[in-house]
Structure formats: C-alpha cells, structure tokens
Design a protein around this motif. Structure first.
Motif, PDB file in Angstrom:
ATOM      1  N   THR A  92       2.681 -14.041   4.062  1.00 47.12           N
ATOM      2  CA  THR A  92       2.309 -14.032   5.476  1.00 47.12           C
ATOM      3  C   THR A  92       0.948 -13.399   5.730  1.00 47.12           C
ATOM      4  OG1 THR A  92       3.502 -11.953   5.855  1.00 47.12           O
ATOM      5  CG2 THR A  92       4.715 -14.022   6.234  1.00 47.12           C
ATOM      6  N   ALA A  93       0.383 -12.762   4.699  1.00 42.51           N
ATOM      7  CA  ALA A  93      -0.945 -12.157   4.856  1.00 42.51           C
ATOM      8  C   ALA A  93      -1.974 -13.276   4.948  1.00 42.51           C
ATOM      9  CB  ALA A  93      -1.253 -11.239   3.677  1.00 42.51           C
ATOM     10  N   THR A  94      -2.684 -13.292   6.047  1.00 47.12           N
ATOM     11  CA  THR A  94      -3.624 -14.388   6.276  1.00 47.12           C
ATOM     12  C   THR A  94      -5.067 -14.012   5.965  1.00 47.12           C
ATOM     13  OG1 THR A  94      -3.740 -13.760   8.609  1.00 47.12           O
ATOM     14  CG2 THR A  94      -2.185 -15.516   8.004  1.00 47.12           C
ATOM     15  N   SER A  95      -5.388 -12.755   6.034  1.00 48.14           N
ATOM     16  CA  SER A  95      -6.781 -12.364   5.799  1.00 48.14           C
ATOM     17  C   SER A  95      -6.918 -11.684   4.436  1.00 48.14           C
ATOM     18  CB  SER A  95      -7.262 -11.405   6.892  1.00 48.14           C
ATOM     19  OG  SER A  95      -6.602 -10.153   6.765  1.00 48.14           O
ATOM     20  N   ALA A  96      -8.142 -11.649   3.973  1.00 46.69           N
ATOM     21  CA  ALA A  96      -8.429 -10.976   2.709  1.00 46.69           C
ATOM     22  C   ALA A  96      -8.106  -9.494   2.807  1.00 46.69           C
ATOM     23  CB  ALA A  96      -9.885 -11.184   2.314  1.00 46.69           C
ATOM     24  N   LEU A  97      -8.363  -8.901   3.968  1.00 50.38           N
ATOM     25  CA  LEU A  97      -8.073  -7.482   4.171  1.00 50.38           C
ATOM     26  C   LEU A  97      -6.575  -7.219   4.104  1.00 50.38           C
ATOM     27  CD1 LEU A  97      -8.946  -4.602   4.794  1.00 50.38           C
ATOM     28  CD2 LEU A  97      -8.876  -5.190   7.228  1.00 50.38           C
ATOM     29  N   ALA A  98      -5.779  -8.056   4.742  1.00 46.67           N
ATOM     30  CA  ALA A  98      -4.320  -7.895   4.719  1.00 46.67           C
ATOM     31  C   ALA A  98      -3.791  -8.009   3.294  1.00 46.67           C
ATOM     32  CB  ALA A  98      -3.661  -8.933   5.615  1.00 46.67           C
ATOM     33  N   LYS A  99      -4.338  -8.917   2.531  1.00 44.94           N
ATOM     34  CA  LYS A  99      -3.927  -9.081   1.139  1.00 44.94           C
ATOM     35  C   LYS A  99      -4.357  -7.877   0.307  1.00 44.94           C
ATOM     36  CE  LYS A  99      -3.890 -14.087   1.317  1.00 44.94           C
ATOM     37  NZ  LYS A  99      -4.460 -15.339   0.892  1.00 44.94           N
ATOM     38  N   ALA A 100      -5.553  -7.377   0.551  1.00 49.52           N
ATOM     39  CA  ALA A 100      -6.067  -6.223  -0.197  1.00 49.52           C
ATOM     40  C   ALA A 100      -5.240  -4.974   0.085  1.00 49.52           C
ATOM     41  CB  ALA A 100      -7.523  -5.982   0.143  1.00 49.52           C
ATOM     42  N   LEU A 101      -4.744  -4.848   1.298  1.00 48.82           N
ATOM     43  CA  LEU A 101      -3.932  -3.687   1.653  1.00 48.82           C
ATOM     44  C   LEU A 101      -2.589  -3.667   0.921  1.00 48.82           C
ATOM     45  CD1 LEU A 101      -4.679  -3.415   5.480  1.00 48.82           C
ATOM     46  CD2 LEU A 101      -5.452  -1.879   3.645  1.00 48.82           C
ATOM     47  N   LEU A 102      -2.176  -4.795   0.399  1.00 42.98           N
ATOM     48  CA  LEU A 102      -0.925  -4.882  -0.365  1.00 42.98           C
ATOM     49  C   LEU A 102      -1.111  -4.469  -1.829  1.00 42.98           C
ATOM     50  CD1 LEU A 102       0.493  -8.235   1.045  1.00 42.98           C
ATOM     51  CD2 LEU A 102       1.229  -5.907   1.615  1.00 42.98           C
ATOM     52  N   THR A 103      -2.337  -4.369  -2.276  1.00 44.88           N
ATOM     53  CA  THR A 103      -2.630  -4.087  -3.688  1.00 44.88           C
ATOM     54  C   THR A 103      -2.018  -2.784  -4.191  1.00 44.88           C
ATOM     55  OG1 THR A 103      -4.633  -5.410  -3.569  1.00 44.88           O
ATOM     56  CG2 THR A 103      -4.468  -3.867  -5.398  1.00 44.88           C
ATOM     57  N   PRO A 104      -2.117  -1.664  -3.465  1.00 45.00           N
ATOM     58  CA  PRO A 104      -1.511  -0.427  -3.985  1.00 45.00           C
ATOM     59  C   PRO A 104       0.003  -0.555  -4.202  1.00 45.00           C
ATOM     60  CG  PRO A 104      -3.030   0.092  -2.214  1.00 45.00           C
ATOM     61  CD  PRO A 104      -2.893  -1.401  -2.245  1.00 45.00           C
ATOM     62  N   GLU A 105       0.684  -1.208  -3.264  1.00 43.79           N
ATOM     63  CA  GLU A 105       2.129  -1.400  -3.421  1.00 43.79           C
ATOM     64  C   GLU A 105       2.417  -2.310  -4.617  1.00 43.79           C
ATOM     65  OE1 GLU A 105       6.096  -2.972  -1.038  1.00 43.79           O
ATOM     66  OE2 GLU A 105       4.147  -3.119  -0.068  1.00 43.79           O
ATOM     67  N   GLU A 106       1.618  -3.335  -4.766  1.00 46.75           N
ATOM     68  CA  GLU A 106       1.777  -4.259  -5.888  1.00 46.75           C
ATOM     69  C   GLU A 106       1.623  -3.518  -7.219  1.00 46.75           C
ATOM     70  OE1 GLU A 106      -0.746  -8.005  -7.555  1.00 46.75           O
ATOM     71  OE2 GLU A 106      -0.388  -7.938  -5.397  1.00 46.75           O
ATOM     72  N   MET A 107       0.615  -2.660  -7.290  1.00 45.58           N
ATOM     73  CA  MET A 107       0.388  -1.903  -8.527  1.00 45.58           C
ATOM     74  C   MET A 107       1.522  -0.921  -8.786  1.00 45.58           C
ATOM     75  SD  MET A 107      -3.744  -1.377  -8.252  1.00 45.58           S
ATOM     76  CE  MET A 107      -3.803  -0.250  -9.607  1.00 45.58           C
ATOM     77  N   ARG A 108       2.025  -0.282  -7.723  1.00 44.18           N
ATOM     78  CA  ARG A 108       3.141   0.656  -7.870  1.00 44.18           C
ATOM     79  C   ARG A 108       4.385  -0.074  -8.374  1.00 44.18           C
ATOM     80  NH1 ARG A 108       7.281   1.555  -4.818  1.00 44.18           N
ATOM     81  NH2 ARG A 108       6.440   0.468  -2.997  1.00 44.18           N
ATOM     82  N   LEU A 109       4.667  -1.224  -7.788  1.00 46.71           N
ATOM     83  CA  LEU A 109       5.836  -1.999  -8.212  1.00 46.71           C
ATOM     84  C   LEU A 109       5.676  -2.496  -9.648  1.00 46.71           C
ATOM     85  CD1 LEU A 109       6.611  -4.038  -4.969  1.00 46.71           C
ATOM     86  CD2 LEU A 109       7.964  -2.172  -5.962  1.00 46.71           C
ATOM     87  N   GLN A 110       4.474  -2.880 -10.008  1.00 51.14           N
ATOM     88  CA  GLN A 110       4.220  -3.328 -11.376  1.00 51.14           C
ATOM     89  C   GLN A 110       4.500  -2.186 -12.359  1.00 51.14           C
ATOM     90  OE1 GLN A 110       0.403  -5.163 -11.903  1.00 51.14           O
ATOM     91  NE2 GLN A 110       0.684  -5.454 -14.084  1.00 51.14           N
ATOM     92  N   GLU A 111       4.031  -0.994 -12.042  1.00 50.93           N
ATOM     93  CA  GLU A 111       4.275   0.163 -12.908  1.00 50.93           C
ATOM     94  C   GLU A 111       5.766   0.469 -13.013  1.00 50.93           C
ATOM     95  OE1 GLU A 111       1.980   3.426 -11.391  1.00 50.93           O
ATOM     96  OE2 GLU A 111       0.064   2.477 -11.915  1.00 50.93           O
ATOM     97  N   GLN A 112       6.477   0.399 -11.894  1.00 54.25           N
ATOM     98  CA  GLN A 112       7.920   0.662 -11.904  1.00 54.25           C
ATOM     99  C   GLN A 112       8.668  -0.393 -12.723  1.00 54.25           C
ATOM    100  OE1 GLN A 112       8.902   0.890  -7.718  1.00 54.25           O
ATOM    101  NE2 GLN A 112       8.458   3.087  -7.624  1.00 54.25           N
ATOM    102  N   LEU A 113       8.264  -1.642 -12.587  1.00 53.61           N
ATOM    103  CA  LEU A 113       8.894  -2.707 -13.373  1.00 53.61           C
ATOM    104  C   LEU A 113       8.639  -2.513 -14.864  1.00 53.61           C
ATOM    105  CD1 LEU A 113       8.095  -5.801 -11.137  1.00 53.61           C
ATOM    106  CD2 LEU A 113      10.397  -5.022 -11.764  1.00 53.61           C
ATOM    107  N   GLU A 114       7.404  -2.153 -15.216  1.00 58.00           N
ATOM    108  CA  GLU A 114       7.081  -1.922 -16.627  1.00 58.00           C
ATOM    109  C   GLU A 114       7.893  -0.754 -17.182  1.00 58.00           C
ATOM    110  OE1 GLU A 114       2.838  -1.474 -16.506  1.00 58.00           O
ATOM    111  OE2 GLU A 114       2.496  -3.647 -16.483  1.00 58.00           O
TER     112      GLU A 114
END
Length: 186
Positions: free
Chosen positions: A104-126
């Motif tokens: 649902t993120a339509t702008s580059a900024l909205a997508k970029a704001l998701l990056t920290p959560e994405e990285m945190r989830l990636q670390e937790q999954l690993e």
C-alpha cells in the motif's frame, strides 16, 4: 510398500551416513538407468524415490516406522518446540503485515520508512532460522542412539522415533516458512 533401505542396499537405520547413501544411490541408479543395457525406467524412478525418502531425516524416520508397522499416535509438542513455535507465529504475522504495508506504500518515502522494520524482521528471521537449525542438528545427533535401541529390541525406541519424526517434520516445515519469509523480504 517398497523398502527404500533394501532397494539401495542399506541397513534399516534412523541415522544414515550421507556419503554411503549417495554412493548406494549412484550405484543403483547407474545399474537401473534406462539408457543402460538392462535398465528400466520404472526401477530407476523407484530408486530415485527411495533416495528422496532416505535423504530427508523426517521422511526416513516415517518410512522406518512404516516398515516396523508402528501404529500412528498423536505427538504433543514439548516445551522446547512450543517455545520455537511461539517465536515463529508472531514473526510470520509481522512479516505478513509488513508485506501489506509495503503493497500500500505509494511513495518512495513511505517505502523507505519501512526499511528499518524490514531489516529488524530479517534479523529476527535469520536468528530464528539458526535456532531451528541448532535444534534440528541436536536431534539428528541422537539418531545413532535410537538405532542402538532398535537393535537391542528396546520397546520404547519406536515411540521415541515417532516423537523424533514428528519434531523433525515440524522443524522442516518451520524452516521452510522462515526461508520463504526471508526471500519475501529481499
């Protein structure tokens, strides 16, 4: 039912040496390959299926239990496995939520704001993936002792094999879910 162990000339065992399994499969495959004189496509397919069964510890244990005609029984999840599952469920839900927000993120900024959560989830999954692999490795180390119990005719060994097979199946499923989630984050 085809005995995969006999088909590949291997002993009925919970623990198999991967190199011995590979060598037995290669030898049987060569002899049965349809391009070889006397080869047979159906036999080659059966040999490949036997290799597939014996290669996976959870499938190998299930096959071993079937050969012993062990009746099915429900296996409750113990505390160690429940602790792993308790980490997995919420983590997978978080990943699914991130995917929805990413879509649902339509702008580059909205997508970029998701990056920290994405990285945190990636670390937790690993980290969870490492825990699952450690648990699986620990369980696989006990297989030779179960083989010894089978050889000695210990009546409880088949029940222990059932428990081990169920736990390994859960771990294999959970590991696949973690891998799939990690790939989805890339």
């Amino acid at each position: 039912m085809t005995n995969a162990f006999a088909l590949l000339g291997l002993p009925r065992a919970a623990a198999l040496d991967p190199d011995a399994l590979q060598q037995a499969w290669l030898a049987a495959s060569r002899a049965a390959h349809p391009d070889q004189p006397g080869g047979d496509a159906a036999e080659a397919a059966e040999i490949n299926a036997a290799h597939e069964t014996l290669l996976s510890p959870e499938k190998r244990l299930k096959h071993l239990l079937e050969l012993h005609q062990t009746p099915w029984r429900a296996i409750p999840i113990d505390d160690t496995m429940m602790a792993l599952f308790s980490q997995l469920g919420p983590l997978l839900q978080s990943v699914a939520g991130l995917h929805k927000r990413r879509q649902t993120a339509t702008s580059a900024l909205a997508k970029a704001l998701l990056t920290p959560e994405e990285m945190r989830l990636q670390e937790q999954l690993e980290e969870l993936g490492l825990q699952l692999e450690a648990q699986r490795s620990s369980m696989l180390e006990t297989l030779p002792a179960l083989d010894a119990g089978l050889a000695a005719g210990d009546g409880t060994t088949l029940r222990e094999l059932q428990t081990m097979q169920a736990k390994l199946s859960y771990l294999a499923k959970w590991q696949a879910q973690v891998r799939e989630s990690l790939l989805g984050l890339l």
